[in-house]
Design a protein around this motif. Sequence first.
Motif, PDB file in Angstrom:
ATOM      1  N   SER A   1     108.328  44.986  65.195  1.00 38.71           N
ATOM      2  CA  SER A   1     109.777  44.814  65.271  1.00 38.71           C
ATOM      3  C   SER A   1     110.563  45.943  66.093  1.00 38.71           C
ATOM      4  CB  SER A   1     110.235  45.128  63.997  1.00 38.71           C
ATOM      5  OG  SER A   1     109.187  43.415  62.932  1.00 38.71           O
ATOM      6  N   GLN A   2     109.619  47.658  65.800  1.00 44.59           N
ATOM      7  CA  GLN A   2     110.335  48.141  66.751  1.00 44.59           C
ATOM      8  C   GLN A   2     110.475  47.922  68.243  1.00 44.59           C
ATOM      9  OE1 GLN A   2     109.006  51.628  64.956  1.00 44.59           O
ATOM     10  NE2 GLN A   2     110.523  51.772  63.315  1.00 44.59           N
ATOM     11  N   LEU A   3     108.701  47.431  68.646  1.00 40.52           N
ATOM     12  CA  LEU A   3     108.873  48.099  70.278  1.00 40.52           C
ATOM     13  C   LEU A   3     109.560  46.713  70.714  1.00 40.52           C
ATOM     14  CD1 LEU A   3     104.761  47.978  70.426  1.00 40.52           C
ATOM     15  CD2 LEU A   3     106.761  49.415  71.718  1.00 40.52           C
ATOM     16  N   ASN A   4     109.754  45.776  70.073  1.00 39.11           N
ATOM     17  CA  ASN A   4     110.885  44.115  70.180  1.00 39.11           C
ATOM     18  C   ASN A   4     111.979  45.097  70.520  1.00 39.11           C
ATOM     19  OD1 ASN A   4     108.196  42.234  70.942  1.00 39.11           O
ATOM     20  ND2 ASN A   4     109.477  41.472  68.701  1.00 39.11           N
ATOM     21  N   GLU A   5     112.407  46.087  69.651  1.00 40.62           N
ATOM     22  CA  GLU A   5     114.062  46.299  70.026  1.00 40.62           C
ATOM     23  C   GLU A   5     114.148  47.126  70.560  1.00 40.62           C
ATOM     24  OE1 GLU A   5     115.110  48.278  65.645  1.00 40.62           O
ATOM     25  OE2 GLU A   5     115.216  46.250  64.896  1.00 40.62           O
ATOM     26  N   VAL A   6     112.791  47.848  70.919  1.00 41.26           N
ATOM     27  CA  VAL A   6     112.809  48.822  72.119  1.00 41.26           C
ATOM     28  C   VAL A   6     113.285  47.649  73.450  1.00 41.26           C
ATOM     29  CG1 VAL A   6     112.010  50.643  73.689  1.00 41.26           C
ATOM     30  CG2 VAL A   6     111.790  51.199  71.241  1.00 41.26           C
ATOM     31  N   LYS A   7     112.186  47.041  73.438  1.00 40.07           N
ATOM     32  CA  LYS A   7     112.362  46.053  75.025  1.00 40.07           C
ATOM     33  C   LYS A   7     113.569  45.815  75.170  1.00 40.07           C
ATOM     34  CE  LYS A   7     107.518  44.838  74.710  1.00 40.07           C
ATOM     35  NZ  LYS A   7     106.497  43.903  74.698  1.00 40.07           N
ATOM     36  N   LYS A   8     114.263  45.127  74.376  1.00 40.17           N
ATOM     37  CA  LYS A   8     115.511  44.927  74.087  1.00 40.17           C
ATOM     38  C   LYS A   8     116.551  45.489  74.695  1.00 40.17           C
ATOM     39  CE  LYS A   8     115.246  41.317  70.886  1.00 40.17           C
ATOM     40  NZ  LYS A   8     115.818  40.572  69.142  1.00 40.17           N
ATOM     41  N   LYS A   9     116.950  47.265  74.389  1.00 37.63           N
ATOM     42  CA  LYS A   9     117.802  48.224  74.408  1.00 37.63           C
ATOM     43  C   LYS A   9     117.865  48.639  75.741  1.00 37.63           C
ATOM     44  CE  LYS A   9     118.772  49.841  69.762  1.00 37.63           C
ATOM     45  NZ  LYS A   9     118.641  50.662  69.729  1.00 37.63           N
ATOM     46  N   LEU A  10     116.089  48.307  76.279  1.00 40.58           N
ATOM     47  CA  LEU A  10     115.593  48.472  77.967  1.00 40.58           C
ATOM     48  C   LEU A  10     116.699  47.988  78.781  1.00 40.58           C
ATOM     49  CD1 LEU A  10     112.332  49.539  78.269  1.00 40.58           C
ATOM     50  CD2 LEU A  10     114.470  50.698  79.339  1.00 40.58           C
ATOM     51  N   ASN A  11     115.947  46.171  78.256  1.00 32.14           N
ATOM     52  CA  ASN A  11     117.170  45.028  79.062  1.00 32.14           C
ATOM     53  C   ASN A  11     118.505  45.721  78.927  1.00 32.14           C
ATOM     54  OD1 ASN A  11     114.496  43.660  79.534  1.00 32.14           O
ATOM     55  ND2 ASN A  11     114.859  42.822  78.036  1.00 32.14           N
ATOM     56  N   GLU A  12     118.498  45.661  78.206  1.00 31.32           N
ATOM     57  CA  GLU A  12     120.585  46.015  78.309  1.00 31.32           C
ATOM     58  C   GLU A  12     120.747  46.531  78.791  1.00 31.32           C
ATOM     59  OE1 GLU A  12     122.229  46.105  74.261  1.00 31.32           O
ATOM     60  OE2 GLU A  12     121.006  44.593  73.456  1.00 31.32           O
ATOM     61  N   LEU A  13     120.420  47.681  79.032  1.00 31.12           N
ATOM     62  CA  LEU A  13     120.688  49.286  79.204  1.00 31.12           C
ATOM     63  C   LEU A  13     120.349  49.237  81.242  1.00 31.12           C
ATOM     64  CD1 LEU A  13     118.713  52.106  77.959  1.00 31.12           C
ATOM     65  CD2 LEU A  13     121.097  52.100  78.656  1.00 31.12           C
ATOM     66  N   GLN A  14     119.041  48.420  81.408  1.00 29.17           N
ATOM     67  CA  GLN A  14     119.356  47.518  82.586  1.00 29.17           C
ATOM     68  C   GLN A  14     120.362  47.223  83.370  1.00 29.17           C
ATOM     69  OE1 GLN A  14     116.224  48.759  84.632  1.00 29.17           O
ATOM     70  NE2 GLN A  14     117.053  47.508  86.413  1.00 29.17           N
ATOM     71  N   LYS A  15     120.747  46.084  82.593  1.00 32.06           N
ATOM     72  CA  LYS A  15     122.007  45.172  82.865  1.00 32.06           C
ATOM     73  C   LYS A  15     122.688  45.844  83.220  1.00 32.06           C
ATOM     74  CE  LYS A  15     120.558  41.055  80.133  1.00 32.06           C
ATOM     75  NZ  LYS A  15     120.306  39.737  79.666  1.00 32.06           N
ATOM     76  N   ASN A  16     122.890  46.978  82.113  1.00 28.61           N
ATOM     77  CA  ASN A  16     124.632  48.040  82.818  1.00 28.61           C
ATOM     78  C   ASN A  16     124.047  48.280  83.372  1.00 28.61           C
ATOM     79  OD1 ASN A  16     126.042  47.173  80.119  1.00 28.61           O
ATOM     80  ND2 ASN A  16     124.373  48.767  79.245  1.00 28.61           N
ATOM     81  N   LEU A  17     122.872  49.257  83.991  1.00 31.30           N
ATOM     82  CA  LEU A  17     122.699  50.117  85.220  1.00 31.30           C
ATOM     83  C   LEU A  17     122.854  48.660  86.600  1.00 31.30           C
ATOM     84  CD1 LEU A  17     121.564  52.314  85.862  1.00 31.30           C
ATOM     85  CD2 LEU A  17     119.416  51.583  86.629  1.00 31.30           C
ATOM     86  N   ASP A  18     122.348  47.971  86.566  1.00 37.39           N
ATOM     87  CA  ASP A  18     122.513  46.538  87.886  1.00 37.39           C
ATOM     88  C   ASP A  18     123.965  46.289  87.511  1.00 37.39           C
ATOM     89  OD1 ASP A  18     120.366  46.344  87.913  1.00 37.39           O
ATOM     90  OD2 ASP A  18     120.672  45.083  87.255  1.00 37.39           O
ATOM     91  N   VAL A  19     124.664  46.715  86.530  1.00 35.42           N
ATOM     92  CA  VAL A  19     126.327  46.368  87.023  1.00 35.42           C
ATOM     93  C   VAL A  19     127.155  47.402  87.746  1.00 35.42           C
ATOM     94  CG1 VAL A  19     128.798  46.139  85.716  1.00 35.42           C
ATOM     95  CG2 VAL A  19     126.621  44.780  84.961  1.00 35.42           C
ATOM     96  N   LEU A  20     126.326  48.886  87.229  1.00 40.92           N
ATOM     97  CA  LEU A  20     127.616  50.376  87.696  1.00 40.92           C
ATOM     98  C   LEU A  20     126.898  49.821  88.761  1.00 40.92           C
ATOM     99  CD1 LEU A  20     126.548  52.577  84.185  1.00 40.92           C
ATOM    100  CD2 LEU A  20     128.903  51.436  85.152  1.00 40.92           C
ATOM    101  N   LYS A  21     126.529  49.863  89.104  1.00 39.24           N
ATOM    102  CA  LYS A  21     125.314  50.151  91.222  1.00 39.24           C
ATOM    103  C   LYS A  21     126.153  48.752  91.545  1.00 39.24           C
ATOM    104  CE  LYS A  21     120.640  50.658  90.725  1.00 39.24           C
ATOM    105  NZ  LYS A  21     119.192  50.728  91.239  1.00 39.24           N
TER     106      LYS A  21
END
Length: 141
Positions: free
Chosen positions: A121-141
Amino acid sequence: MSNTALDTSASYESRPRKAAKQRAFVIFVCVWVILIAAGITGAKLYSEHVQQQIAADVERQTAGQIAEMQKQYEDRITKLETGYKDDLSQLESKVEALNELLTFTKDNADVKTDNSNKLYSQLNEVKKKLNELQKNLDVLK
């Protein structure tokens, strides 16, 4: 008597002519028989020669075709063996992965199962957060 003398002398003259004609006819017939026999013999020898040539050509062609078929057969066998070995190695890797999974499941079947579920469950949550961070990083670029 003169009549008989003429008849005998005439018969002597006609006999050699008849004999000569008969000899010429016999020689003529013999020559034709020899020519016919020579023609038959020549035709037979020629036909045997042609038969031998045809048989040799057919044998050569057959040998070539057999060699070609054997090469194709060996190529197919080699291809099948290669495919078989590839399939076997893939199957072996799948079996090894399944064994590892079974071992992992066996090891985690005790009390640790709850812990592994929590980790999952924790790994799934970490993956979700990583995906969100990736999206935020893409938006910032």
